[in-house]
Enzyme design. Structure first.
Site, PDB file in Angstrom:
ATOM      1  N   GLY A 145      -1.443   2.135  -1.897  1.00 39.17           N
ATOM      2  CA  GLY A 145      -1.523   1.708  -0.504  1.00 39.17           C
ATOM      3  C   GLY A 145      -1.281   0.232  -0.274  1.00 39.17           C
ATOM      4  CE  LYS A 146      -4.733  -3.662  -2.950  1.00 38.28           C
ATOM      5  NZ  LYS A 146      -5.558  -2.468  -3.175  1.00 38.28           N
TER       6      LYS A 146
END
Length: 369
Positions: free
Chosen positions: A184-185
């Site tokens: 999710g970064k």
């Protein structure tokens, strides 16, 4: 439904390149470290304007090895913040050292630099600022304090790929910088991954050994090390995705500006970009005393949100042994009760942002939606 994050949309936009890169690794059989990881290390170090990049299996491992390379161990203290993901404190504890917390600045959500010096003791060995939500901590005062006290500065840049402090990319501003590539970064792997960057060749050499069982060469174990190596497939994937990071970052920044414009006149508090900062919006976190009600009603309208983070580390049961109590860090505790992260990803559409903002405004005004 408007998702909080849409990893599939991003994958589909670069599918052919990703698939080709993965197949190349499969054909090479370089599944652990290997040429693709080595190339990604150089690419990412160059991106950060750092001399060395050391790829590892997680952002937590990056923090752990950075602390070890800096000589942090049992009985030492490391100053950081309680308003962060728990890995920041966990990595300090892995070394046998103690996290010593300092409250956040209530506007930037990063470490309150005016509080650092009073937290320094004879046991303090490092300062670990967190570039939270994609906004850099105020690094100049941190570095000045560290120089005067002989402390190492390790940047937790897990949420800040491409963020800049006074025109300089985070990660290579302090002595060591640590990044996460959790999916999710802003730059996410298709699994786990992390990176350490530094301009100190001794630190780099030590961390390369530590990530690979302490080996200087195969079966020659100089240090008691760890199995923190990056997979070849993740290196190849991240190398492809790095080429798009600036484009995706500008997308996030444009989305944030649109959110700002649409909801700034409400009672909600929108993120403040500090004058020294290029904010990269890992999350777009608003604030409201009615946070939980807002989240519930947005969810009822099919709008996913997140909370980063609902309980500060000093109030987590796992860290009760540090001896902190409610009220010790009021700005962190209030932020934990009030922040709400809205949908934020590069592929978010203007129409989706309009829907989120309209629902927010209606909920705040108490209008049935």
């Amino acid at each position: 439904m408007i998702p909080f994050l849409d990893l599939k949309a991003q994958y589909l936009s670069i599918k052919d390149e990703i698939d080709t890169a993965v197949l190349k690794v499969l054909e090479s059989t370089q599944f652990v470290l290997g040429n693709e990881v080595t190339a990604f290390e150089q690419d990412f170090a160059d991106y950060c304007n750092a001399d060395d990049g050391i790829a590892v299996n997680t952002g937590t491992s990056a923090l752990h090895l950075a602390l070890l390379a800096a000589g942090i161990g049992a009985g030492d203290e490391v100053i950081t913040v309680p308003f962060t993901f728990v890995a920041t404190a966990a990595a300090i504890c892995y070394t046998g050292a103690k996290p010593v917390f300092v409250d956040i600045d209530p506007v930037s959500y990063t470490i309150d630099v005016t509080q650092i010096e009073k937290a320094i003791t004879e046991r303090t060995k490092a300062i670990l600022p967190v570039h939270l939500y994609g906004q850099p901590a105020d690094m100049e005062p941190i570095l000045e304090i560290a120089r005067r006290h002989g402390l190492t500065v390790i940047e937790d840049a897990a949420q800040a790929h491409g963020a800049e402090y006074k025109g300089q990319k985070v990660g290579a501003i302090g002595d060591i910088g640590c990044f996460s590539f959790y999916p999710g970064k802003n730059l996410g792997a298709y699994g786990e991954g992390g990176m350490i960057v530094t301009n100190n060749p001794e630190y780099a050499h030590t961390m390369r050994m530590l990530r690979d069982w302490g080996q200087e060469r195969k079966y020659h174990h100089v240090l008691k090390g760890y199995n923190y190596r990056m997979d070849g497939i993740q290196g190849a994937i991240l190398r492809v995705k790095l080429r798009y990071l600036e484009e995706w970052t500008e997308g996030r920044r444009a989305h944030a500006a649109k959110y700002d414009a649409l909801i700034k006149d409400s009672s909600l508090t929108v993120p403040t970009v500090m004058p020294y900062s290029r904010h990269v919006y890992h999350v777009y976190a608003i604030r409201s005393p009615q946070r939980d009600e807002l989240q519930q009603k947005l969810n009822e309208q099919g709008i996913q949100t997140g909370i980063h983070y609902p309980i500060p580390v000093h109030l987590q049961p796992a860290y009760a042994d540090l001896g902190y109590k409610p009220g010790d860090f009021p700005h962190s505790e209030l932020a934990a009760r009030e922040v709400l992260s809205l949908p934020m990803f590069a592929e978010l559409t203007p129409a989706q942002i309009n829907i989120v903002a309209e629902n927010l405004q209606n909920i705040v005004r108490g209008v049935a939606v």
